[in-house]
Motif scaffolding. Sequence first.
Motif, PDB file in Angstrom:
ATOM      1  N   HIS A 127      59.877  46.396  30.287  1.00 15.94           N
ATOM      2  CA  HIS A 127      59.953  45.234  31.186  1.00 15.94           C
ATOM      3  C   HIS A 127      58.586  44.808  31.723  1.00 15.94           C
ATOM      4  O   HIS A 127      58.478  43.837  32.455  1.00 15.94           O
ATOM      5  CB  HIS A 127      60.876  45.555  32.370  1.00 15.94           C
ATOM      6  N   LEU A 128      57.516  45.557  31.353  1.00 14.47           N
ATOM      7  CA  LEU A 128      56.194  45.239  31.889  1.00 14.47           C
ATOM      8  C   LEU A 128      55.541  44.153  31.047  1.00 14.47           C
ATOM      9  O   LEU A 128      55.802  44.046  29.848  1.00 14.47           O
ATOM     10  CB  LEU A 128      55.313  46.498  31.890  1.00 14.47           C
ATOM     11  N   PRO A 129      54.645  43.330  31.646  1.00 12.40           N
ATOM     12  CA  PRO A 129      53.963  42.288  30.871  1.00 12.40           C
ATOM     13  C   PRO A 129      53.122  42.908  29.760  1.00 12.40           C
ATOM     14  O   PRO A 129      52.584  44.012  29.931  1.00 12.40           O
ATOM     15  CB  PRO A 129      53.064  41.594  31.892  1.00 12.40           C
ATOM     16  N   SER A 130      52.998  42.218  28.620  1.00 11.85           N
ATOM     17  CA  SER A 130      52.264  42.811  27.491  1.00 11.85           C
ATOM     18  C   SER A 130      50.763  42.869  27.784  1.00 11.85           C
ATOM     19  O   SER A 130      50.061  43.758  27.315  1.00 11.85           O
ATOM     20  CB  SER A 130      52.526  42.022  26.213  1.00 11.85           C
ATOM     21  N   SER A 131      50.247  41.932  28.570  1.00 10.68           N
ATOM     22  CA  SER A 131      48.826  41.962  28.919  1.00 10.68           C
ATOM     23  C   SER A 131      48.692  42.097  30.429  1.00 10.68           C
ATOM     24  O   SER A 131      49.159  41.230  31.182  1.00 10.68           O
ATOM     25  CB  SER A 131      48.156  40.672  28.437  1.00 10.68           C
ATOM     26  N   LEU A 291      38.858  40.164  43.562  1.00  9.04           N
ATOM     27  CA  LEU A 291      39.439  39.730  42.288  1.00  9.04           C
ATOM     28  C   LEU A 291      39.328  38.209  42.145  1.00  9.04           C
ATOM     29  O   LEU A 291      38.892  37.701  41.096  1.00  9.04           O
ATOM     30  CB  LEU A 291      40.893  40.193  42.217  1.00  9.04           C
ATOM     31  N   ASP A 292      39.678  37.487  43.181  1.00  9.78           N
ATOM     32  CA  ASP A 292      39.556  36.020  43.132  1.00  9.78           C
ATOM     33  C   ASP A 292      38.097  35.631  42.957  1.00  9.78           C
ATOM     34  O   ASP A 292      37.781  34.701  42.205  1.00  9.78           O
ATOM     35  CB  ASP A 292      40.063  35.391  44.447  1.00  9.78           C
ATOM     36  N   ALA A 293      37.202  36.316  43.676  1.00 10.01           N
ATOM     37  CA  ALA A 293      35.779  35.942  43.639  1.00 10.01           C
ATOM     38  C   ALA A 293      35.206  36.123  42.238  1.00 10.01           C
ATOM     39  O   ALA A 293      34.501  35.245  41.729  1.00 10.01           O
ATOM     40  CB  ALA A 293      34.992  36.776  44.651  1.00 10.01           C
ATOM     41  N   VAL A 294      35.511  37.246  41.598  1.00 15.80           N
ATOM     42  CA  VAL A 294      34.915  37.489  40.280  1.00 15.80           C
ATOM     43  C   VAL A 294      35.483  36.514  39.241  1.00 15.80           C
ATOM     44  O   VAL A 294      34.765  36.006  38.381  1.00 15.80           O
ATOM     45  CB  VAL A 294      35.079  38.977  39.858  1.00 15.80           C
ATOM     46  N   ARG A 295      36.771  36.199  39.363  1.00 13.68           N
ATOM     47  CA  ARG A 295      37.377  35.234  38.434  1.00 13.68           C
ATOM     48  C   ARG A 295      36.785  33.839  38.642  1.00 13.68           C
ATOM     49  O   ARG A 295      36.493  33.127  37.685  1.00 13.68           O
ATOM     50  CB  ARG A 295      38.890  35.181  38.656  1.00 13.68           C
ATOM     51  N   GLU A 296      36.633  33.476  39.902  1.00 13.83           N
ATOM     52  CA  GLU A 296      36.113  32.139  40.215  1.00 13.83           C
ATOM     53  C   GLU A 296      34.671  31.980  39.721  1.00 13.83           C
ATOM     54  O   GLU A 296      34.311  30.953  39.138  1.00 13.83           O
ATOM     55  CB  GLU A 296      36.198  31.927  41.736  1.00 13.83           C
ATOM     56  N   LEU A 297      33.858  33.014  39.920  1.00 10.58           N
ATOM     57  CA  LEU A 297      32.463  32.939  39.455  1.00 10.58           C
ATOM     58  C   LEU A 297      32.401  32.829  37.935  1.00 10.58           C
ATOM     59  O   LEU A 297      31.622  32.045  37.395  1.00 10.58           O
ATOM     60  CB  LEU A 297      31.704  34.207  39.879  1.00 10.58           C
ATOM     61  N   ALA A 298      33.215  33.631  37.259  1.00  6.88           N
ATOM     62  CA  ALA A 298      33.217  33.602  35.788  1.00  6.88           C
ATOM     63  C   ALA A 298      33.612  32.212  35.287  1.00  6.88           C
ATOM     64  O   ALA A 298      33.014  31.677  34.347  1.00  6.88           O
ATOM     65  CB  ALA A 298      34.160  34.673  35.245  1.00  6.88           C
ATOM     66  N   ASP A 316      35.770  38.056  32.351  1.00  4.98           N
ATOM     67  CA  ASP A 316      35.342  37.059  31.369  1.00  4.98           C
ATOM     68  C   ASP A 316      35.737  35.679  31.867  1.00  4.98           C
ATOM     69  O   ASP A 316      36.653  35.549  32.677  1.00  4.98           O
ATOM     70  CB  ASP A 316      36.018  37.349  30.019  1.00  4.98           C
ATOM     71  N   PRO A 317      35.085  34.630  31.352  1.00  2.00           N
ATOM     72  CA  PRO A 317      35.420  33.288  31.847  1.00  2.00           C
ATOM     73  C   PRO A 317      36.828  32.827  31.487  1.00  2.00           C
ATOM     74  O   PRO A 317      37.454  32.117  32.263  1.00  2.00           O
ATOM     75  CB  PRO A 317      34.362  32.381  31.200  1.00  2.00           C
ATOM     76  N   GLY A 318      37.345  33.226  30.311  1.00  2.00           N
ATOM     77  CA  GLY A 318      38.700  32.805  29.937  1.00  2.00           C
ATOM     78  C   GLY A 318      39.718  33.499  30.820  1.00  2.00           C
ATOM     79  O   GLY A 318      39.539  34.656  31.200  1.00  2.00           O
ATOM     80  N   ARG A 319      40.789  32.793  31.185  1.00  2.00           N
ATOM     81  CA  ARG A 319      41.794  33.378  32.085  1.00  2.00           C
ATOM     82  C   ARG A 319      42.607  34.472  31.393  1.00  2.00           C
ATOM     83  O   ARG A 319      43.206  35.318  32.038  1.00  2.00           O
ATOM     84  CB  ARG A 319      42.751  32.278  32.575  1.00  2.00           C
ATOM     85  N   GLY A 320      42.607  34.466  30.053  1.00  2.00           N
ATOM     86  CA  GLY A 320      43.537  35.338  29.339  1.00  2.00           C
ATOM     87  C   GLY A 320      43.211  36.824  29.359  1.00  2.00           C
ATOM     88  O   GLY A 320      44.110  37.655  29.272  1.00  2.00           O
ATOM     89  N   THR A 321      41.927  37.181  29.504  1.00  2.00           N
ATOM     90  CA  THR A 321      41.587  38.603  29.367  1.00  2.00           C
ATOM     91  C   THR A 321      41.703  39.342  30.701  1.00  2.00           C
ATOM     92  O   THR A 321      41.309  38.801  31.734  1.00  2.00           O
ATOM     93  CB  THR A 321      40.139  38.780  28.848  1.00  2.00           C
ATOM     94  N   PRO A 322      42.225  40.571  30.651  1.00  2.00           N
ATOM     95  CA  PRO A 322      42.328  41.330  31.911  1.00  2.00           C
ATOM     96  C   PRO A 322      40.944  41.572  32.529  1.00  2.00           C
ATOM     97  O   PRO A 322      39.969  41.774  31.804  1.00  2.00           O
ATOM     98  CB  PRO A 322      42.936  42.666  31.474  1.00  2.00           C
ATOM     99  N   VAL A 323      40.897  41.545  33.836  1.00  2.00           N
ATOM    100  CA  VAL A 323      39.667  41.917  34.543  1.00  2.00           C
ATOM    101  C   VAL A 323      39.536  43.432  34.460  1.00  2.00           C
ATOM    102  O   VAL A 323      40.522  44.156  34.649  1.00  2.00           O
ATOM    103  CB  VAL A 323      39.731  41.450  36.015  1.00  2.00           C
ATOM    104  N   ARG A 324      38.353  43.910  34.145  1.00  2.00           N
ATOM    105  CA  ARG A 324      38.156  45.371  34.100  1.00  2.00           C
ATOM    106  C   ARG A 324      37.707  45.880  35.455  1.00  2.00           C
ATOM    107  O   ARG A 324      36.812  45.304  36.073  1.00  2.00           O
ATOM    108  CB  ARG A 324      37.095  45.717  33.046  1.00  2.00           C
TER     109      ARG A 324
END
Length: 398
Positions: A127-131, A291-298, A316-324
């Motif tokens: 039931h968990l998301p694949s990514s 988390l928001d800050a790093v996504r927004e900067l990317a 990464d700049p694309g929204r699709g990849t998980p943040v490490r």
Amino acid sequence: MGPGSEPRVHSCALPILGSQLLEVQDELNRAHAAANYDVDGITGIGGRGGLRPDAIPLARAARGSGAVVVAVDLPSGVAADTGEVRGEAVRADVTVTFGAHKPGQLIDPAAELTGVVRLVDIGLGPHLPSSPAVEALQHADVARLLPVPGGESDKYRRGVVGVVAGSAKYPGAAVLAVAGALRGGAGAVRYVGPGGDAVLARHPETLVSDGPPAKAGRVQAWAVGPGLSGGPGLDDALASDVPVVIDADALHALDAAAVRARTAPTLLTPHAGEAAALLGAERAEVEAGRLDAVRELAARYGATVLLKGSTTLVADPGRGTPVRVNATGTGWLATAGSGDVLTGLTGSLLAAGLAPRDAGSVGAYLHGLAARLAAPLAAHDVADHVPAAWRDVCEVSA
Ligand SMILES: NC(=O)C1=CN([C@@H]2O[C@H](COP(=O)(O)OP(=O)(O)OC[C@H]3O[C@@H](n4cnc5c(N)ncnc54)[C@H](OP(=O)(O)O)[C@@H]3O)[C@@H](O)[C@H]2O)[C@@H](O)CC1
Ligand SMILES: Nc1ncnc2c1ncn2[C@@H]1O[C@H](COP(=O)(O)OP(=O)(O)O)[C@@H](O)[C@H]1O
């Protein structure tokens, strides 16, 4: 609790009693004081916006009780998806979580409140998301990503990293960035800047050049910024067609359009203060919502971003990849110059061929592990212990 004695458990998963709750604070404190274990289930993964006023006395009583506080899924009051904490929250000794780790268990300020986290498999897998939204590398992942010289390697094929760092005010930053670069797997390190004598005195392996980066000879990646004051270093690196890691002074007034226009990847490595300046926000806002800050900067810079601090995140700049999220960080890294070592280290990994997200997250992983091995430490000890961290990663994963 002695062997054979009955565990006394107080549960915070009480129905909220409204204003009555405030009146029974004393009773609540007595119940908590008598318990060996305090089970916190006030809010779960759906909790948003901090604890409501009626629940705050429960969190306070748990904190003051002396019992072992066991949180169910997350300490109440923290945001599961972001690691944000609005107002007061429960501070747990142990958090028992189900199915998968949540960002709020990995990212500060919430991560600081979880205590020891135990993951229990209750069959939620399908039931968990694949990514996932967030992922953390482990030793085996890092071992797979680390560059290893082959039989046909030479110093150029392994990659050359150019370090643009240091100034009359901060010659030490150049020495520390080169120290990191020498341990990151590149075959050679070129240094460009006014700190050449200091760099050579400490690191005779370095290829030192007097002119601007554009005249320094070929490199496979640039590491720019620690202790830098002006000069053509940043512009030359941005104009190049190789990956660039940008840190410290080179981040001041960085032009987003110039970064977005690059044909090769860019990795930015701000601490919270630098990230705040780039976003036009307050430092505290960045620290409260990493988390928001790093996504927004990317997204704004079209670059990979490594946000440093008590929790290091790589997006990464694309929204699709998980943040490490880096799992090896330690407060021992909070010492002047350790970030300069990280810049050189990640630049070297970029030159050796790693993608920016891998170079940033593998660099942060080795950096944290090296600090744990070196502690108590000064920044140069972190660089000196990178080889031991590298060996540890490879030996444990072999
Ligand atoms: N060996 C070397 O050559 C080294 C060289 N280095 C190089 O130095 C350059 C500057 O990098 P950095 O990150 O240190 O400064 P920066 O981002 O401007 O933030 C300064 C903030 O800190 C704060 N602050 C200062 N003192 C404080 C205090 N006592 N207690 C509390 N706060 C205090 C200050 O606040 P304020 O005083 O303005 O209120 C401001 O907000 C950079 O090029 C780096 O690479 C470093 O890597 C170290 C080793
Ligand atoms: N409390 C902490 N826990 C883990 N890592 C930390 C902590 N404080 C700082 N660090 C790490 O130490 C390094 C400091 O880098 P930076 O802020 O650029 O300092 P400097 O410019 O002095 O080198 C970063 O890698 C950061 O993630």
